[in-house]
Design an enzyme around this catalytic site. Sequence first.
Site, PDB file in Angstrom:
ATOM      1  N   CYS A 143       0.816  -1.202   0.000  1.00  0.00           N
ATOM      2  CA  CYS A 143       0.000   0.000   0.000  1.00  0.00           C
ATOM      3  C   CYS A 143       0.845   1.245   0.000  1.00  0.00           C
ATOM      4  O   CYS A 143       2.029   1.209   0.301  1.00  0.00           O
ATOM      5  CB  CYS A 143      -0.871   0.038   1.257  1.00  0.00           C
ATOM      6  SG  CYS A 143      -1.951  -1.382   1.401  1.00  0.00           S
TER       7      CYS A 143
ATOM      8  N   GLY B  42      -0.407   0.633  -5.020  1.00  0.00           N
ATOM      9  CA  GLY B  42      -1.684  -0.054  -4.847  1.00  0.00           C
ATOM     10  C   GLY B  42      -2.739   0.553  -5.747  1.00  0.00           C
ATOM     11  O   GLY B  42      -2.912   1.771  -5.753  1.00  0.00           O
TER      12      GLY B  42
ATOM     13  N   ASN C   7       0.234   0.662   6.010  1.00  0.00           N
ATOM     14  CA  ASN C   7       1.011  -0.040   4.987  1.00  0.00           C
ATOM     15  C   ASN C   7       1.836  -1.098   5.697  1.00  0.00           C
ATOM     16  O   ASN C   7       2.591  -0.771   6.613  1.00  0.00           O
ATOM     17  CB  ASN C   7       1.925   0.950   4.237  1.00  0.00           C
ATOM     18  CG  ASN C   7       2.882   0.266   3.269  1.00  0.00           C
ATOM     19  OD1 ASN C   7       3.972   0.766   3.024  1.00  0.00           O
ATOM     20  ND2 ASN C   7       2.494  -0.866   2.716  1.00  0.00           N
ATOM     21  N   GLY C   8       1.688  -2.348   5.243  1.00  0.00           N
ATOM     22  CA  GLY C   8       2.431  -3.439   5.870  1.00  0.00           C
ATOM     23  C   GLY C   8       1.493  -4.537   6.267  1.00  0.00           C
ATOM     24  O   GLY C   8       0.338  -4.581   5.827  1.00  0.00           O
TER      25      GLY C   8
ATOM     26  N   TYR D  83      12.056  -3.539  -6.583  1.00  0.00           N
ATOM     27  CA  TYR D  83      10.909  -3.411  -7.476  1.00  0.00           C
ATOM     28  C   TYR D  83       9.908  -2.336  -7.068  1.00  0.00           C
ATOM     29  O   TYR D  83       9.401  -1.596  -7.890  1.00  0.00           O
ATOM     30  CB  TYR D  83      10.170  -4.752  -7.544  1.00  0.00           C
ATOM     31  CG  TYR D  83       8.818  -4.677  -8.219  1.00  0.00           C
ATOM     32  CD1 TYR D  83       8.732  -4.656  -9.611  1.00  0.00           C
ATOM     33  CD2 TYR D  83       7.652  -4.585  -7.477  1.00  0.00           C
ATOM     34  CE1 TYR D  83       7.502  -4.553 -10.244  1.00  0.00           C
ATOM     35  CE2 TYR D  83       6.412  -4.485  -8.104  1.00  0.00           C
ATOM     36  CZ  TYR D  83       6.348  -4.472  -9.482  1.00  0.00           C
ATOM     37  OH  TYR D  83       5.132  -4.369 -10.100  1.00  0.00           O
TER      38      TYR D  83
HETATM   39  P1  AMP Z   1       6.101 -13.474 -12.657  1.00  0.00           P
HETATM   40  O1  AMP Z   1       5.515 -13.554 -14.007  1.00  0.00           O
HETATM   41  O2  AMP Z   1       5.139 -13.970 -11.604  1.00  0.00           O
HETATM   42  O3  AMP Z   1       7.463 -14.117 -12.548  1.00  0.00           O
HETATM   43  O4  AMP Z   1       6.266 -11.934 -12.304  1.00  0.00           O
HETATM   44  C1  AMP Z   1       7.465 -11.264 -12.479  1.00  0.00           C
HETATM   45  C2  AMP Z   1       7.181  -9.840 -12.864  1.00  0.00           C
HETATM   46  O5  AMP Z   1       6.331  -9.236 -11.895  1.00  0.00           O
HETATM   47  C3  AMP Z   1       8.445  -9.020 -12.946  1.00  0.00           C
HETATM   48  O6  AMP Z   1       8.429  -8.317 -14.167  1.00  0.00           O
HETATM   49  C4  AMP Z   1       8.366  -8.053 -11.788  1.00  0.00           C
HETATM   50  O7  AMP Z   1       8.761  -6.763 -12.191  1.00  0.00           O
HETATM   51  C5  AMP Z   1       6.918  -8.046 -11.387  1.00  0.00           C
HETATM   52  N1  AMP Z   1       6.760  -8.108  -9.915  1.00  0.00           N
HETATM   53  C6  AMP Z   1       7.581  -8.614  -9.007  1.00  0.00           C
HETATM   54  N2  AMP Z   1       7.075  -8.496  -7.759  1.00  0.00           N
HETATM   55  C7  AMP Z   1       5.894  -7.897  -7.890  1.00  0.00           C
HETATM   56  C8  AMP Z   1       4.883  -7.463  -6.975  1.00  0.00           C
HETATM   57  N3  AMP Z   1       5.000  -7.665  -5.671  1.00  0.00           N
HETATM   58  N4  AMP Z   1       3.794  -6.840  -7.485  1.00  0.00           N
HETATM   59  C9  AMP Z   1       3.654  -6.641  -8.804  1.00  0.00           C
HETATM   60  N5  AMP Z   1       4.573  -7.021  -9.707  1.00  0.00           N
HETATM   61  C10 AMP Z   1       5.673  -7.644  -9.266  1.00  0.00           C
END
Ligand code: AMP
Length: 454
Positions: free
Chosen positions: A8, A34, A108-109, A248
């Site tokens: 969040c 979010g 947040n958390g 990220y």
């Molecule tokens: P995946 O297809 O599940 O391996 O997702 C990897 C992709 O999701 C990467 O391009 C990351 O930039 C992105 N990503 C990683 N962690 C998150 C997160 N917590 N929320 C949204 N996107 C994420």
Amino acid sequence: MFEIGEKCGIAGVYGSPESANLTYLCLYALQHRGQESAGIATTNGEEIRVVKKMGLVVDIFQKTDIEYLKGFASIGHNRYSTSGQTSLQDAQPFLVNFRFGNLAIVHNGNIVNSFKLRKELEESGAIFQSTSDTEVIIHLIAKSPFNNFRDSLNYALGQLKGAFSLLILKERELYAVRDPWGFRPLCLGKRDDTYFVVSETCALDIVGADYIRDIEPGEVLVITKEGLESWFPFEEEKPNFCIFEFIYFARPDSKIFGKDVYTVRYNFGKRLAMESTTEADIVVPVPDSGIVATLGFSEQSRIPFQLGIIRNHYVHRTFIEPTEKIRHFGVKVKLNPVRSVLEGKRVIVIDDSIVRGTTSRRIVKMLRKGGAKEVHMKISSPPIISPCFYGIDTPTRKELIASSHTVEEIRKYITADSLQFLSLEGMLESIGYSLLDNPFCIACFTGNYPVKFI
Ligand code: AMP
């Protein structure tokens, strides 16, 4: 059902007749934290009002909402979660009217002992209106044996374990709280006589406020018309700043945990290049998540940076789509390869992380279709082997590809010519720390959780 994995953005403004409008702007800058719902609560000194809706900040707030939220202090929240309910009931701020008057709260958390606390509260007669762990805090304050608000707040906070960056609005005061581990960021800014407390500094930039300092781990800061006051009601803990904020989650133009996110990401890319032996013609980022690390990689390796994949910015993040089917579809509409860049080339492609592996697999296929001769996938963080219980939205262990597959197995699955992850040491050293001595929570890479899940 309980919330786990809530990521969040929060923002609070004190000391401006435009507080709701300023909070709206801060939430707009924090939209990446979010996208499911957003809300603002405002006090006029006597009464707190709230507006919250499902959707993006820019879509849901009308001029009339901001006019309705007239007052000198406000708090706001952007929410997204994958588990638990995705309804307005769970949207924040929560507003209550109880023995201490009006109170609004945003969080947040993730509170890891909320299940136990909720059970105890329910057994003693408490009635909950949401599935959110945040509501537990309100009940604890309400139930405290003390008859003044600040002692009751300390009493409630003292029982919480896990990640909580909180903003609490009373009729005349704004409280900012950061858990003693400091999992999630929270910082203080000021413009003229107006104070801001926000998740990331990019929200201070949008309103022209100066960054003053981070809210410290374990600190409770209260802003009143007399100014600032703070105290530390918790036992001291070893800091555990979330490393994934750097990898990220945070915006690259923010400064969190005392460091520039952009610089940290750039250095991850440089280090990834130092650890690489791959020969290639071009290096290409997965937009936008891989861009900054790829710039660092390109500088270090002297392999030319090219935008071999173009992102349609009008499609929301693929990861937030709830079902597998829609997620696959989402990648196709979001990204497109550039044939003139890729044709006949040996391509290194860089992303920030692999979660399920779905995105990387699609990207490798897309690059080959776009004409790449070789595709070498590199990731500017180590393999994620364990889920997060402190507020980053990662799926269950079973869905995390690296929890049950070796790097070579993942390479095969994503169909790349090679696959390389940044080493754990490399990641920490590029922020100026070592594996043995650092202030970060790295549980998603090690499985060693600093605060036990109860
Ligand atoms: P995946 O297809 O599940 O391996 O997702 C990897 C992709 O999701 C990467 O391009 C990351 O930039 C992105 N990503 C990683 N962690 C998150 C997160 N917590 N929320 C949204 N996107 C994420």
